[in-house]
Design an enzyme around this catalytic site. Structure first.
Site, PDB file in Angstrom:
ATOM      1  CD  GLU A   1      -8.272  -3.850   1.768  1.00 31.71           C
ATOM      2  OE1 GLU A   1      -9.271  -3.837   2.519  1.00 31.71           O
ATOM      3  OE2 GLU A   1      -7.453  -2.925   1.703  1.00 31.71           O
TER       4      GLU A   1
ATOM      5  CG  ASN B   1      -7.634   1.194  -0.897  1.00 29.66           C
ATOM      6  OD1 ASN B   1      -8.135   0.188  -1.403  1.00 29.66           O
ATOM      7  ND2 ASN B   1      -7.539   1.369   0.416  1.00 29.66           N
ATOM      8  CD  GLU B   2     -11.692   0.662   1.462  1.00 27.05           C
ATOM      9  OE1 GLU B   2     -11.889   1.360   2.468  1.00 27.05           O
ATOM     10  OE2 GLU B   2     -11.694  -0.592   1.483  1.00 27.05           O
TER      11      GLU B   2
ATOM     12  CE1 TYR C   1      -4.295  -1.653   0.727  1.00 31.11           C
ATOM     13  CE2 TYR C   1      -2.750  -3.292   1.554  1.00 31.11           C
ATOM     14  CZ  TYR C   1      -4.014  -2.955   1.133  1.00 31.11           C
ATOM     15  OH  TYR C   1      -4.991  -3.911   1.104  1.00 31.11           O
TER      16      TYR C   1
END
Ligand SMILES: *[C@@H]1O[C@H](CO)[C@@H](O)[C@H](O)[C@H]1NC(C)=O
Ligand SMILES: *[C@@H]1O[C@H](CO)[C@@H](O)[C@H](O)[C@H]1NC(C)=O
Ligand SMILES: *[C@@H]1O[C@H](CO)[C@@H](O)[C@H](O)[C@H]1NC(C)=O
Ligand SMILES: *[C@@H]1O[C@H](CO)[C@@H](O)[C@H](O)[C@H]1NC(C)=O
Ligand SMILES: *[C@@H]1O[C@H](CO)[C@@H](O)[C@H](O)[C@H]1NC(C)=O
Length: 479
Positions: free
Chosen positions: A262, A154-155, A84
Site C-alpha cells: 500500500e 497483513n500487518e 483483501y
C-alpha cells in the site's frame, strides 16, 4: 480480425489466456513463460471497504462492477489489483476473467474478518477451521492465470508487543500455504507477508520472514515476498525526506521480492478531503534508485471510502466520478519508461536465504524460530486437498462496453471500452489523460530513471471488438 467467421469463438478461446503466470525468481517476480522481470504497477481494490465484503459477496463476485472497474483501471495504467477480503465459496470466474482479459493480475489476501489470526492470541485462531478457509482460497483462485500471489498476513505485527508473539504463527501460515500449493496446485504461486511500517523492527521482520529455518533455499517457510505498507511520502516529498533512501539501503541484499503493498499518504499541507495527492513518489519508486530493490507497489486505494484515499467515487447508481487523484496518478504513470523499468534486473537475484538465527534479530522482534506444528486436521488437508463449490475456470467476455457512466473531472463522460490483450501482455500506462486529448505528460518528466523520451505508448490492442452484446459471458473454458 476473423471475428465474422463461425470459428470466431474458438479463435477467441486462445486469447482467453491473456496473461502469463508470474513466479518468484530470487528477489524478483518474473513472467514464468518469458523470464522477463515483472514490476507491480498496482492499486488496492476494496470497493465498499470492509462493508463491501459479506459472506456470499466480495469485490470479485459482481461482474458488472468488475467490468466497469477493469475498463477504468486499464486507462489508469495498472497491471495488478490487491483484494483483501474474499469468500472462497462463491464463483469469481467472471471477474477474474475480466481482469485477465484486461492484462491485470490479482494479489489476494487469504484472510477475512472472520478467518484471521488474532494478533493478541494467534494460537487461539491457528486452527483446522482457519486452515480449511485459507486452503479454500487457494483452490478458489489458483486456476486463474492472472493470479499473482497470496498475502498470508497483513500487518499482524503492528507494534513492539505484537512482534513478540505473532511472527512464528504468520511464518507457519506461509509454510502451510506453500506446502498446500506444492502438493495440490500444478504451478508455483508466490506467498508472502505485508508489513506495517513499524520502523524499529522493520529490518528484523524482513529477516524473520525471508530466512530459512532449515538453512536450505527450498524451505517452505521462506516468504516469497516482503511487502511494506508505506505512507511516509506525503505531498511533494523526496527520496530522502520520505526515508526511501533508508529502505533501499536496508533491503539492498534482499533474497525475496520487495514492493509497497500500500502507498499514498493523504495527510499533507494543503490536502483537502485527503487530496489531491500529487503522487510524485511514483517517479521515485520506479526510478533508478529504487527499482533494483523494489518490484513496484500498489496505491491505496481505488474507491473513495470514509478515510478519503479514493481515486474514484462510486455513485448510488453505480456510475463513477473520477477524482483529481486519478488524473494525477495517471499522469505520473504515463511518465514512466516501462521498458526500462521491466528490463532492469534486481540487484540481488542470486542471494541465498540466510539461515534463521537469533543474530538476525537486533531491534526487539521475537528471536523464536520454532514454528508451531500444523494444528488439528491441517496435515490431512494438505495431503488430501480441500474442495470449493465453484472451482475456477476462465470464461470469455461477450461485452467490452462500460456498463455504467464514468464522468471525468471536467464533468464530461468518458468513452472507454475494455481492450483485450494478447497472450503475453499485461496492462501498461495508457499514455492518455482522462478528460484530455491523449497526451498524458504535460511538463517535464521528474522521473529519476530516464531523461529521454519516456512516454509510454499504448500497447493494448483492441483484439476483439464488437462482440455479441447482451449477457456479459457465454461459454466457459477450462484451462
Ligand atoms: C478441519 O477441522 C476443523 C475443526 O478443527 C473443521 O472445522 C473443518 O471443517 C475441517 N476441515 C475439513 C475440510 O474437514
Ligand atoms: C518511519 O520512518 C519514516 C521515514 O523516515 C517516517 O516518515 C515515518 O513517520 C516513520 N514511522 C513511524 C511510525 O515512526
Ligand atoms: C538480466 O539478467 C539476465 C540473466 O542474468 C541477463 O541475461 C539480462 O541481460 C539482464 N538484463 C538487464 C537489462 O540487465
Ligand atoms: C517458540 O514458539 C513456539 C510456537 O511457535 C512455542 O511452542 C515455544 O514455546 C516458543 N519458545 C519459547 C522459548 O518461547
Ligand atoms: C465513442 O466511441 C465510439 C466508438 O469507438 C466512436 O464512434 C465515437 O465517436 C466516440 N465518441 C466520442 C465522443 O469520442
Amino acid at each position: 480480425m476473423l471475428l465474422h467467421i463461425p470459428t470466431a469463438i474458438l479463435a477467441f478461446a486462445s486469447s482467453v489466456l491473456a496473461t502469463n503466470p508470474i513466479k518468484r525468481q530470487g528477489a524478483n517476480f518474473v513472467d514464468a513463460d518469458t523470464g522477463a522481470r515483472f514490476e507491480i504497477i498496482g492499486i488496492d481494490y476494496q470497493p465498499g471497504a470492509n462493508a463491501g465484503f459479506n459472506p456470499g459477496a466480495d469485490p470479485l463476485s459482481d461482474s458488472e462492477t468488475c467490468l466497469r472497474d477493469a475498463i477504468v483501471m486499464q486507462q489508469l495504467g495498472v497491471n495488478t489489483i490487491r483484494v483483501y477480503n474474499l469468500d472462497p465459496t462463491v464463483s469469481h470466474d467472471e471477474c477474474a476473467s475480466i481482469f485477465n482479459a484486461a492484462g491485470i493480475y490479482m494479489l489476494l489476501d487469504v484472510n477475512t474478518p472472520t478467518f484471521a489470526l488474532n494478533s493478541e492470541a494467534p494460537y487461539t485462531t491457528y486452527t483446522g477451521a482457519y486452515l480449511t478457509h485459507i486452503f479454500q482460497v487457494v483452490e478458489a483462485f489458483s486456476g486463474y492465470p492472472n493470479l499473482l500471489g497470496f498475502v498470508a498476513g497483513n500487518e499482524n505485527i503492528n507494534d513492539i508487543p505484537s512482534g513478540l508473539i505473532n511472527p512464528p504463527y504468520v511464518k507457519a501460515v506461509i509454510r502451510d500455504l506453500k506446502n498446500y500449493i506444492a502438493k495440490n496446485i500444478d504451478r508455483e504461486i508466490p506467498v508472502g507477508y505485508a508489513a506495517a511500517q513499524i520502523n524499529q523492527t522493520l529490518v528484523d521482520q524482513w529477516n524473520y520472514f525471508r530466512c530459512s529455518t532449515t538453512g536450505q533455499d527450498n524451505d517452505p517457510a521462506i516468504a516469497d515476498f516482503f511487502a511494506l505498507n508505506s505512507y511516509s511520502w506525503c505531498g511533494e516529498s523526496s527520496f530522502q525526506q520520505a526515508g526511501y533512501d533508508i529502505l533501499v539501503k536496508d533491503f539492498a541484499s534482499t533474497n525475496t521480492p520487495m514492493f509497497f503493498g500500500e502507498y499514498g499518504c493523504n495527510q499533507f499541507t494543503g490536502a483537502v478531503d485527503g487530496g489531491p495527492r500529487p503522487f510524485t513518489e511514483v517517479a521515485s519508486l520506479y526510478g533508478e534508485q529504487m527499482r533494483g530493490v523494489f518490484s513496484g507497489g500498489l496505491v491505496f486505494e481505488y474507491t473513495q471510502e470514509t478515510n478519503s484515499f479514493g481515486l474514484v467515487k462510486v455513485n448510488n447508481d453505480k456510475s463513477l466520478t473520477l477524482r483529481q487523484d486519478f488524473i494525477n496518478l495517471q499522469n505520473q504513470y504515463n511518465k514512466l519508461d516501462i521498458k526500462q523499468v521491466t528490463a532492469s534486473n534486481g540487484t540481488a537475484t542470486s542471494q541465498a536465504a540466510p539461515k534463521c538465527a537469533a543474530s538476525l534479530i537486533t531491534q526487539g522482534l521475537t528471536k523464536n524460530f520454532t514454528l508451531p506444528a500444523v494444528p488439528d486436521n491441517g496435515t490431512d488437508l494438505i495431503n488430501n486437498g480441500v474442495t470449493v463449490p465453484s472451482p475456477p475456470k476462465t470464461v470469455s467476455l461477450t461485452s467490452t462496453a462500460l456498463p455504467a457512466a464514468v464522468t471525468n473531472v471536467q464533468g464530461s463522460k468518458e468513452n472507454w471500452t475494455l481492450k483485450q490483450l494478447s497472450n503475453d501482455e499485461s496492462n501498461e500506462p495508457s499514455g492518455n489523460t482522462a478528460g484530455g486529448a491523449g497526451s498524458g505528460s504535460s511538463g517535464s518528466s521528474s522521473g529519476s530513471g530516464s531523461s529521454s523520451s519516456n512516454m509510454a505508448m499504448p500497447t493494448a490492442m483492441p483484439r476483439v471488438a464488437g462482440l455479441v452484446a447482451g449477457s456479459l459471458f457465454m461459454g466457459a473454458m477450462v484451462l
